[in-house]
Design a protein around this motif. Structure first.
Motif, PDB file in Angstrom:
ATOM      1  N   ALA A  65     -13.735   3.071  43.144  1.00 10.73           N
ATOM      2  CA  ALA A  65     -12.895   1.897  43.431  1.00 10.73           C
ATOM      3  C   ALA A  65     -12.688   1.734  44.932  1.00 10.73           C
ATOM      4  N   LEU A  66     -12.484   2.857  45.641  1.00  7.18           N
ATOM      5  CA  LEU A  66     -12.319   2.774  47.099  1.00  7.18           C
ATOM      6  C   LEU A  66     -13.595   2.260  47.762  1.00  7.18           C
ATOM      7  N   ASN A  67     -14.747   2.691  47.301  1.00  9.22           N
ATOM      8  CA  ASN A  67     -15.996   2.196  47.879  1.00  9.22           C
ATOM      9  C   ASN A  67     -16.169   0.697  47.648  1.00  9.22           C
ATOM     10  N   ARG A  68     -15.817   0.239  46.456  1.00 11.03           N
ATOM     11  CA  ARG A  68     -15.912  -1.208  46.198  1.00 11.03           C
ATOM     12  C   ARG A  68     -14.964  -1.984  47.106  1.00 11.03           C
ATOM     13  N   MET A  69     -13.772  -1.476  47.297  1.00 11.60           N
ATOM     14  CA  MET A  69     -12.821  -2.148  48.185  1.00 11.60           C
ATOM     15  C   MET A  69     -13.349  -2.183  49.618  1.00 11.60           C
ATOM     16  N   LEU A  70     -13.926  -1.056  50.080  1.00 13.94           N
ATOM     17  CA  LEU A  70     -14.469  -1.025  51.438  1.00 13.94           C
ATOM     18  C   LEU A  70     -15.642  -1.985  51.585  1.00 13.94           C
ATOM     19  N   ASP A  71     -16.438  -2.154  50.535  1.00 13.09           N
ATOM     20  CA  ASP A  71     -17.530  -3.138  50.590  1.00 13.09           C
ATOM     21  C   ASP A  71     -16.974  -4.551  50.786  1.00 13.09           C
ATOM     22  N   HIS A  72     -15.918  -4.885  50.029  1.00 16.58           N
ATOM     23  CA  HIS A  72     -15.310  -6.216  50.177  1.00 16.58           C
ATOM     24  C   HIS A  72     -14.714  -6.390  51.581  1.00 16.58           C
ATOM     25  N   VAL A  73     -14.022  -5.370  52.072  1.00 17.25           N
ATOM     26  CA  VAL A  73     -13.427  -5.452  53.405  1.00 17.25           C
ATOM     27  C   VAL A  73     -14.513  -5.592  54.468  1.00 17.25           C
ATOM     28  N   HIS A  74     -15.597  -4.827  54.316  1.00 15.09           N
ATOM     29  CA  HIS A  74     -16.690  -4.920  55.280  1.00 15.09           C
ATOM     30  C   HIS A  74     -17.292  -6.323  55.285  1.00 15.09           C
ATOM     31  N   GLY A  75     -17.461  -6.893  54.102  1.00 13.73           N
ATOM     32  CA  GLY A  75     -17.989  -8.255  54.049  1.00 13.73           C
ATOM     33  C   GLY A  75     -17.060  -9.254  54.712  1.00 13.73           C
ATOM     34  N   ALA A  76     -15.745  -9.116  54.472  1.00 12.97           N
ATOM     35  CA  ALA A  76     -14.785 -10.038  55.083  1.00 12.97           C
ATOM     36  C   ALA A  76     -14.755  -9.880  56.600  1.00 12.97           C
ATOM     37  N   LEU A  77     -14.796  -8.628  57.082  1.00 16.34           N
ATOM     38  CA  LEU A  77     -14.792  -8.406  58.526  1.00 16.34           C
ATOM     39  C   LEU A  77     -16.075  -8.922  59.170  1.00 16.34           C
ATOM     40  N   HIS A  78     -17.186  -8.745  58.481  1.00 17.69           N
ATOM     41  CA  HIS A  78     -18.453  -9.249  59.027  1.00 17.69           C
ATOM     42  C   HIS A  78     -18.435 -10.772  59.114  1.00 17.69           C
ATOM     43  N   ALA A  79     -17.889 -11.411  58.088  1.00 13.64           N
ATOM     44  CA  ALA A  79     -17.795 -12.881  58.131  1.00 13.64           C
ATOM     45  C   ALA A  79     -16.857 -13.324  59.247  1.00 13.64           C
ATOM     46  N   ARG A  80     -15.741 -12.595  59.425  1.00 10.65           N
ATOM     47  CA  ARG A  80     -14.821 -12.939  60.517  1.00 10.65           C
ATOM     48  C   ARG A  80     -15.478 -12.763  61.868  1.00 10.65           C
ATOM     49  N   GLN A  81     -16.267 -11.689  62.007  1.00 15.00           N
ATOM     50  CA  GLN A  81     -16.949 -11.453  63.280  1.00 15.00           C
ATOM     51  C   GLN A  81     -17.956 -12.553  63.585  1.00 15.00           C
ATOM     52  N   ARG A  82     -18.696 -12.981  62.574  1.00 15.57           N
ATOM     53  CA  ARG A  82     -19.658 -14.068  62.791  1.00 15.57           C
ATOM     54  C   ARG A  82     -18.931 -15.341  63.209  1.00 15.57           C
ATOM     55  N   SER A  83     -17.783 -15.613  62.560  1.00 16.62           N
ATOM     56  CA  SER A  83     -17.028 -16.817  62.911  1.00 16.62           C
ATOM     57  C   SER A  83     -16.498 -16.726  64.335  1.00 16.62           C
ATOM     58  N   GLU A  84     -15.949 -15.546  64.706  1.00 20.67           N
ATOM     59  CA  GLU A  84     -15.431 -15.388  66.066  1.00 20.67           C
ATOM     60  C   GLU A  84     -16.558 -15.511  67.087  1.00 20.67           C
ATOM     61  N   THR A  85     -17.718 -14.965  66.759  1.00 18.72           N
ATOM     62  CA  THR A  85     -18.840 -15.055  67.690  1.00 18.72           C
ATOM     63  C   THR A  85     -19.254 -16.504  67.905  1.00 18.72           C
ATOM     64  N   ARG A  86     -19.311 -17.274  66.812  1.00 22.28           N
ATOM     65  CA  ARG A  86     -19.666 -18.700  66.957  1.00 22.28           C
ATOM     66  C   ARG A  86     -18.630 -19.446  67.776  1.00 22.28           C
ATOM     67  N   VAL A  87     -17.341 -19.137  67.553  1.00 27.19           N
ATOM     68  CA  VAL A  87     -16.293 -19.816  68.324  1.00 27.19           C
ATOM     69  C   VAL A  87     -16.386 -19.453  69.801  1.00 27.19           C
ATOM     70  N   ARG A  88     -16.591 -18.156  70.087  1.00 29.66           N
ATOM     71  CA  ARG A  88     -16.700 -17.741  71.486  1.00 29.66           C
ATOM     72  C   ARG A  88     -17.916 -18.386  72.157  1.00 29.66           C
ATOM     73  N   GLN A  89     -19.008 -18.431  71.423  1.00 33.43           N
ATOM     74  CA  GLN A  89     -20.199 -19.050  71.997  1.00 33.43           C
ATOM     75  C   GLN A  89     -19.971 -20.535  72.258  1.00 33.43           C
ATOM     76  N   PHE A  90     -19.279 -21.196  71.327  1.00 34.66           N
ATOM     77  CA  PHE A  90     -18.977 -22.613  71.527  1.00 34.66           C
ATOM     78  C   PHE A  90     -18.074 -22.810  72.741  1.00 34.66           C
ATOM     79  N   VAL A  91     -17.030 -21.949  72.851  1.00 41.46           N
ATOM     80  CA  VAL A  91     -16.118 -22.070  73.988  1.00 41.46           C
ATOM     81  C   VAL A  91     -16.856 -21.833  75.292  1.00 41.46           C
ATOM     82  N   ALA A  92     -17.712 -20.801  75.309  1.00 43.28           N
ATOM     83  CA  ALA A  92     -18.466 -20.518  76.533  1.00 43.28           C
ATOM     84  C   ALA A  92     -19.402 -21.679  76.881  1.00 43.28           C
ATOM     85  N   ASP A  93     -20.123 -22.180  75.876  1.00 40.11           N
ATOM     86  CA  ASP A  93     -21.052 -23.294  76.150  1.00 40.11           C
ATOM     87  C   ASP A  93     -20.304 -24.548  76.579  1.00 40.11           C
ATOM     88  N   ALA A  94     -19.195 -24.842  75.849  1.00 38.97           N
ATOM     89  CA  ALA A  94     -18.440 -26.052  76.188  1.00 38.97           C
ATOM     90  C   ALA A  94     -17.820 -25.937  77.579  1.00 38.97           C
TER      91      ALA A  94
END
Length: 536
Positions: free
Chosen positions: A267-296
């Motif tokens: 159960a802990l491994n399944r929870m960590l998989d979900h958390v890892h997926g959520a953090l990875h999605a958040r990181q991708r979103s933050e990276t896109r926002v930072r790139q947009f801010v830098a480019d803009a």
């Protein structure tokens, strides 16, 4: 005293509770078995002793009863079913000194309702050191204790002073009425020996059970400790920001679904998989926002420069413009300048977030602080500016331009958010392995509800965006980002009348005098002039 709460005891670990519970359960079982065994043996031994007592009583009284008949107390008449021997005179001296009576047998003849004679056979050695039984008379106290036994024909325990515990019986027969008693010391000694053996064996068994329980429970709970260790390592990861590498997992060997601990690990491994997926999605979103801010931000610099240039060119051109037009052009230049500052701040934060390397070199904080306070004094002459500097240099490895921007932002923050007449102090000090720069003011302080959020982006002391001050709400965020990029930190402590921002930077060893003379600085002479002028 009554109102003081007692501290709650620390909860014991599962391993300790299991071992203690097992040992206590074994101790209870051993106590029950030992008690039952002791009582059964005592009852059996006293039964044998009672049989011996009946035989001694029969020989003394001359009254022999069938095994299935009970003997009733009282006189010789009324004994039913008895097999009487012809009456004979009993010599108590010979009776207690000869067999088959056991050692320590007591015999007492009762006449007219009282004990007329009482003897006890004691073991002693003769002149040749041969053990034999010697009859001795009972003392008055011993006779009185023996006479207290009920005359009902049943066996009773009695304590004879100086002789110990006895099992005594009163019986009447053809030979007369007699008290007979045999010692219970052998039975007591046997029972006590059994108790000692049981206690010793139980203690040894409990110690062995405790050690075995510690080992067995430790092996059984080892997977649970591994699960806890994995959860602890995950809890220590910085999950709030940045790119998170969440690779911690419970080993597959500890995730057996057929065991309770394995189910927890899975159960802990399944929870960590979900958390890892959520953090990875958040990181991708933050990276896109930072790139947009830098480019803009990068793309906006050129149009903003053009707007400011054309507005200034039109305002200073040869063609006549009216007052309203001149005012509008001034506002265009002002807003374009404020927008340029915002774009520059956003671009700097985007670069710091992306981990762009800084230009580190050995920098002395003392002249850097002097120059920055001098510039702040020129921009805010309605404030009182003070310096508190050490006598020796304060070298750090830093990007001087970015570090100067940190000091400029802190001093501008103090100047902007305090009323005229406020005293602002810049201080350089050493704290262990750190060099600290304090910017302190005696203004109204930061509201407590805003204090935890002062380093967040676009955090403001008021709800409106002040155009009069030109604040972008990014100054303190840049301060924190630059300090972190230097391996340091920035803290704030604020109460009404005293607010202190402290920048902590790793200190370098103090440079030699020759190295100090070789270090160039653009405003060394001006720094010295500023010190004298401000009386620091």
């Amino acid at each position: 005293m009554s109102g003081r709460r007692r501290p709650r005891p620390q909860p014991r670990t599962l391993r300790t509770r299991l071992v203690v519970a097992s040992v206590v359960l074994i101790a209870v079982v051993c106590a029950v078995i030992g008690s039952v065994t002791t009582l059964a043996l005592r009852s059996y031994l006293y039964g044998q002793l009672d049989g011996q007592l009946k035989e001694v009583a029969a020989r003394a009284s001359g009254r022999f009863d069938p095994p299935d008949k009970d003997v009733t107390g009282g006189g010789g008449a009324g004994l039913i079913g008895g097999q009487d021997k012809p009456p004979e005179d009993i010599d108590l001296t010979k009776f207690v000194a000869r067999g088959p009576q056991p050692v320590g047998t007591i015999a007492a003849e009762v006449r007219d309702g009282s004990i007329a004679e009482a003897k006890v056979g004691k073991k002693a050695a003769d002149d040749n050191n041969v053990p034999q039984l010697n009859p001795e008379p009972l003392s008055d106290a011993q006779t009185e204790a023996l006479g207290s036994v009920a005359r009902d024909g049943d066996a009773h325990t009695v304590d004879i002073p100086g002789l110990g515990g006895y099992l005594a019986r009163y019986q009447t027969g053809p030979n007369g009425s007699y008290y007979v008693a045999i010692p219970t010391s052998d039975v007591t000694r046997t029972v006590n020996t059994l108790i000692i053996v049981e206690v010793s064996v139980t203690a040894a068994g409990l110690a062995a059970a405790f050690l075995a329980g510690v080992v067995i429970v430790g092996v059984a709970t080892r997977p649970l400790r591994r699960v806890a260790a994995t959860a602890t390592r995950v809890s220590e990861l910085p999950l709030h920001s940045g790119e998170v590498n969440l690779d911690e997992r419970v080993p597959e060997s500890e995730c057996d679904p057929h065991t309770e601990v394995g189910q927890v690990g899975a159960a802990l491994n399944r929870m960590l998989d979900h958390v890892h997926g959520a953090l990875h999605a958040r990181q991708r979103s933050e990276t896109r926002v930072r790139q947009f801010v830098a480019d803009a931000s990068h793309e906006l610099r050129t149009p903003l420069a053009s707007i400011r240039g054309y507005a200034e060119l039109t305002r200073r051109g040869r063609e006549a413009v009216g007052p309203d037009t001149r005012h509008a052009l001034g506002r265009i230049e002002s807003e374009a300048g404020r927008m340029t500052l915002l774009v520059e701040d956003l671009l700097l934060l985007a670069r710091l977030d992306a981990g762009r390397p800084l230009q580190f070199e050995q920098t002395d904080l003392v002249p850097l602080v002097v120059d920055t306070i001098s510039d702040a004094r020129a921009a805010g002459r309605d404030h009182n500016w003070r310096l508190e500097l050490p006598d020796e240099p304060a070298p750090v490895s830093a990007d001087a331009a970015r570090l100067q921007q940190v000091l400029v932002n802190l001093l501008a923050n103090a100047r902007t958010h305090t009323p005229p007449g406020t005293t602002v102090t810049a201080r350089v000090r050493r704290s262990g392995a750190w060099l600290c720069v304090d910017v302190q003011d005696d203004g109204q302080g930061i509201p407590p509800e805003l204090l935890p959020h002062v380093f967040e982006r676009f955090a403001r002391g008021d709800s409106a965006r002040s155009r009069a001050t030109g604040s972008t709400g990014l100054g303190l965020a840049i301060v924190q980002a630059v300090a972190t990029a230097h391996g340091g930190a920035v803290t704030v402590d604020s109460v009404p009348g005293r607010t202190v921002f402290t920048v902590h930077l790793p200190a370098l060893t103090t440079p030699t005098a020759a190295e100090t003379d070789r270090q160039p600085h653009s405003q060394a002479r001006h720094s010295l002039t500023t010190r004298v002028r401000q009386g620091s």
